[in-house]
Scaffold this active site. Sequence first.
Site, PDB file in Angstrom:
ATOM      1  N   THR A 191      49.994  67.850  17.485  1.00 28.92           N
ATOM      2  CA  THR A 191      50.312  69.217  17.065  1.00 28.92           C
ATOM      3  C   THR A 191      49.757  69.423  15.661  1.00 28.92           C
ATOM      4  O   THR A 191      50.240  68.820  14.700  1.00 28.92           O
ATOM      5  CB  THR A 191      51.831  69.461  17.058  1.00 28.92           C
ATOM      6  OG1 THR A 191      52.356  69.177  18.354  1.00 28.92           O
ATOM      7  CG2 THR A 191      52.133  70.909  16.691  1.00 28.92           C
ATOM      8  N   LYS A 211      57.081  69.815   9.851  1.00 26.69           N
ATOM      9  CA  LYS A 211      55.622  70.061   9.780  1.00 26.69           C
ATOM     10  C   LYS A 211      55.246  71.273  10.640  1.00 26.69           C
ATOM     11  O   LYS A 211      54.490  72.144  10.214  1.00 26.69           O
ATOM     12  CB  LYS A 211      54.910  68.783  10.246  1.00 26.69           C
ATOM     13  CG  LYS A 211      53.411  68.873  10.444  1.00 26.69           C
ATOM     14  CD  LYS A 211      52.986  68.900  11.913  1.00 26.69           C
ATOM     15  CE  LYS A 211      53.519  67.823  12.795  1.00 26.69           C
ATOM     16  NZ  LYS A 211      53.090  67.910  14.192  1.00 26.69           N
ATOM     17  N   LYS A 270      51.240  76.361  20.481  1.00 30.72           N
ATOM     18  CA  LYS A 270      52.183  75.251  20.276  1.00 30.72           C
ATOM     19  C   LYS A 270      53.065  75.496  19.044  1.00 30.72           C
ATOM     20  O   LYS A 270      54.278  75.281  19.071  1.00 30.72           O
ATOM     21  CB  LYS A 270      51.388  73.946  20.135  1.00 30.72           C
ATOM     22  CG  LYS A 270      52.186  72.752  19.705  1.00 30.72           C
ATOM     23  CD  LYS A 270      53.254  72.363  20.710  1.00 30.72           C
ATOM     24  CE  LYS A 270      54.224  71.365  20.098  1.00 30.72           C
ATOM     25  NZ  LYS A 270      55.423  71.198  20.887  1.00 30.72           N
TER      26      LYS A 270
HETATM   27  P1  NAP Z   1      55.331  59.373  16.033  1.00 30.58           P
HETATM   28  O1  NAP Z   1      56.209  58.564  16.923  1.00 30.58           O
HETATM   29  O2  NAP Z   1      55.700  59.535  14.605  1.00 30.58           O
HETATM   30  O3  NAP Z   1      53.839  58.788  16.146  1.00 30.58           O
HETATM   31  C1  NAP Z   1      52.833  59.215  15.288  1.00 30.58           C
HETATM   32  C2  NAP Z   1      51.536  58.493  15.576  1.00 30.58           C
HETATM   33  O4  NAP Z   1      50.556  58.907  14.602  1.00 30.58           O
HETATM   34  C3  NAP Z   1      51.641  56.966  15.466  1.00 30.58           C
HETATM   35  O5  NAP Z   1      50.769  56.380  16.401  1.00 30.58           O
HETATM   36  C4  NAP Z   1      51.158  56.732  14.031  1.00 30.58           C
HETATM   37  O6  NAP Z   1      50.647  55.430  13.816  1.00 30.58           O
HETATM   38  C5  NAP Z   1      50.037  57.740  13.961  1.00 30.58           C
HETATM   39  N1  NAP Z   1      49.646  58.040  12.589  1.00 30.58           N
HETATM   40  C6  NAP Z   1      50.367  58.666  11.625  1.00 30.58           C
HETATM   41  N2  NAP Z   1      49.652  58.791  10.498  1.00 30.58           N
HETATM   42  C7  NAP Z   1      48.455  58.193  10.743  1.00 30.58           C
HETATM   43  C8  NAP Z   1      47.281  58.003   9.963  1.00 30.58           C
HETATM   44  N3  NAP Z   1      47.195  58.453   8.716  1.00 30.58           N
HETATM   45  N4  NAP Z   1      46.254  57.345  10.532  1.00 30.58           N
HETATM   46  C9  NAP Z   1      46.333  56.886  11.794  1.00 30.58           C
HETATM   47  N5  NAP Z   1      47.407  57.056  12.589  1.00 30.58           N
HETATM   48  C10 NAP Z   1      48.448  57.707  12.064  1.00 30.58           C
HETATM   49  O7  NAP Z   1      55.164  60.862  16.586  1.00 30.58           O
HETATM   50  P2  NAP Z   1      55.327  61.449  18.060  1.00 30.58           P
HETATM   51  O8  NAP Z   1      56.717  61.914  18.236  1.00 30.58           O
HETATM   52  O9  NAP Z   1      54.709  60.528  19.043  1.00 30.58           O
HETATM   53  O10 NAP Z   1      54.426  62.777  17.913  1.00 30.58           O
HETATM   54  C11 NAP Z   1      53.014  62.757  17.957  1.00 30.58           C
HETATM   55  C12 NAP Z   1      52.516  64.200  17.906  1.00 30.58           C
HETATM   56  O11 NAP Z   1      53.050  64.916  19.023  1.00 30.58           O
HETATM   57  C13 NAP Z   1      52.967  64.971  16.658  1.00 30.58           C
HETATM   58  O12 NAP Z   1      51.937  65.869  16.294  1.00 30.58           O
HETATM   59  C14 NAP Z   1      54.190  65.732  17.136  1.00 30.58           C
HETATM   60  O13 NAP Z   1      54.413  66.898  16.382  1.00 30.58           O
HETATM   61  C15 NAP Z   1      53.794  66.038  18.556  1.00 30.58           C
HETATM   62  N6  NAP Z   1      54.890  66.228  19.511  1.00 30.58           N
HETATM   63  C16 NAP Z   1      55.980  65.398  19.488  1.00 30.58           C
HETATM   64  C17 NAP Z   1      57.004  65.608  20.395  1.00 30.58           C
HETATM   65  C18 NAP Z   1      58.243  64.753  20.409  1.00 30.58           C
HETATM   66  O14 NAP Z   1      59.236  65.206  20.988  1.00 30.58           O
HETATM   67  N7  NAP Z   1      58.253  63.564  19.832  1.00 30.58           N
HETATM   68  C19 NAP Z   1      56.901  66.633  21.343  1.00 30.58           C
HETATM   69  C20 NAP Z   1      55.757  67.435  21.365  1.00 30.58           C
HETATM   70  C21 NAP Z   1      54.757  67.218  20.440  1.00 30.58           C
HETATM   71  P3  NAP Z   1      51.628  54.249  13.319  1.00 30.58           P
HETATM   72  O15 NAP Z   1      52.270  53.718  14.545  1.00 30.58           O
HETATM   73  O16 NAP Z   1      50.701  53.286  12.656  1.00 30.58           O
HETATM   74  O17 NAP Z   1      52.602  54.861  12.345  1.00 30.58           O
END
Ligand code: NAP
Length: 287
Positions: free
Chosen positions: A96, A239, A171
């Site tokens: 996102t 965010k 989104k």
């Molecule tokens: P998350 O668990 O915090 O995972 C974030 C991912 O991004 C991890 O693989 C992290 O790597 C990586 N990352 C962060 N900073 C980075 C950097 N500087 N360089 C390389 N990799 C980096 O988040 P999530 O919940 O899976 O969400 C992922 C995306 O989907 C976000 O944009 C979120 O807004 C969106 N989303 C989430 C949900 C939900 O319910 N969770 C639903 C819809 C959409 P590390 O493992 O090394 O930290």
Amino acid sequence: MERYGFLGLGIMGTAMARNLLKAGYPVTIWNRSKDKCAELAGMGAEVAGSPSQVTASCGITFAMLADPAAAHAVCFGPQGALEGIGEGRGYVDMSTVDAATSREIAQAVTGKGGRYLEAPVSGSKKPAEDGTLIFLTGGDRSLFDQALPLLQKMGKKHLFLGDAGRGAQMKLIVNMVMGVMMNTLCEGLALAGKAGLAAEDLLDVLDSGALANPMFKLKGSQITQSSYPPAFPLKHMQKDMRLAVALGDELDQPLHAAAAANENFKKAKALGFSDEDFCAVFKAITA
Ligand code: NAP
């Protein structure tokens, strides 16, 4: 069989890539923190050393990263995804982000002869595990068509909304509505508490009429149990509110409720609740 790449194995990425592996697709994975690759490697995924190794060896690479900074770093950084993009290769970024970030990545990928699709998702950890996400896509139509069988393993509904940026905007608007709804639920629970009314009674009343929705039901019950394990981390919700409010600024659309909700999420971050579920905003509202 053509290989598929997956960059970013957080809460969402792990569940989504797992569904591709379960469906029998050969998947090459990469994550910044290597330990998160172990589970999927155990299921047969190949682990690459860099994003460029993934994009150079896969026909289509999916990315699921935290925010615009992460999407940017993984694409443009050293040994980033862009380095491995060549003629015809597909890059599907499901993170996102704002429309400007998406368009910047689109331009870079197409500039190298690749194809780009933004594909942010609506739905959280459980829909990601169940393969029932809603995809809001924009960009290259031929890549959408080619990736659709895989997107169908990860989601139940797939919208193609036009040029890159359209999916990102949709989104952010959806999450803005969700963030405001979460705030008003928490304020209702806080007010009920001060009035001496039972939270369970308020949730029951809400669930019995036109205001019933799965989010109030699920998160309302978590809040009453003070249980905040992250399905959707609060820092990502803030965010999304920040980016939605910025879109409102850009388009001269007043967003009073969203701006106020954003302040509560910011306060929750300042209080140390970033990595808890976004319903932990209740603790900021009642602090
Ligand atoms: P998350 O668990 O915090 O995972 C974030 C991912 O991004 C991890 O693989 C992290 O790597 C990586 N990352 C962060 N900073 C980075 C950097 N500087 N360089 C390389 N990799 C980096 O988040 P999530 O919940 O899976 O969400 C992922 C995306 O989907 C976000 O944009 C979120 O807004 C969106 N989303 C989430 C949900 C939900 O319910 N969770 C639903 C819809 C959409 P590390 O493992 O090394 O930290």
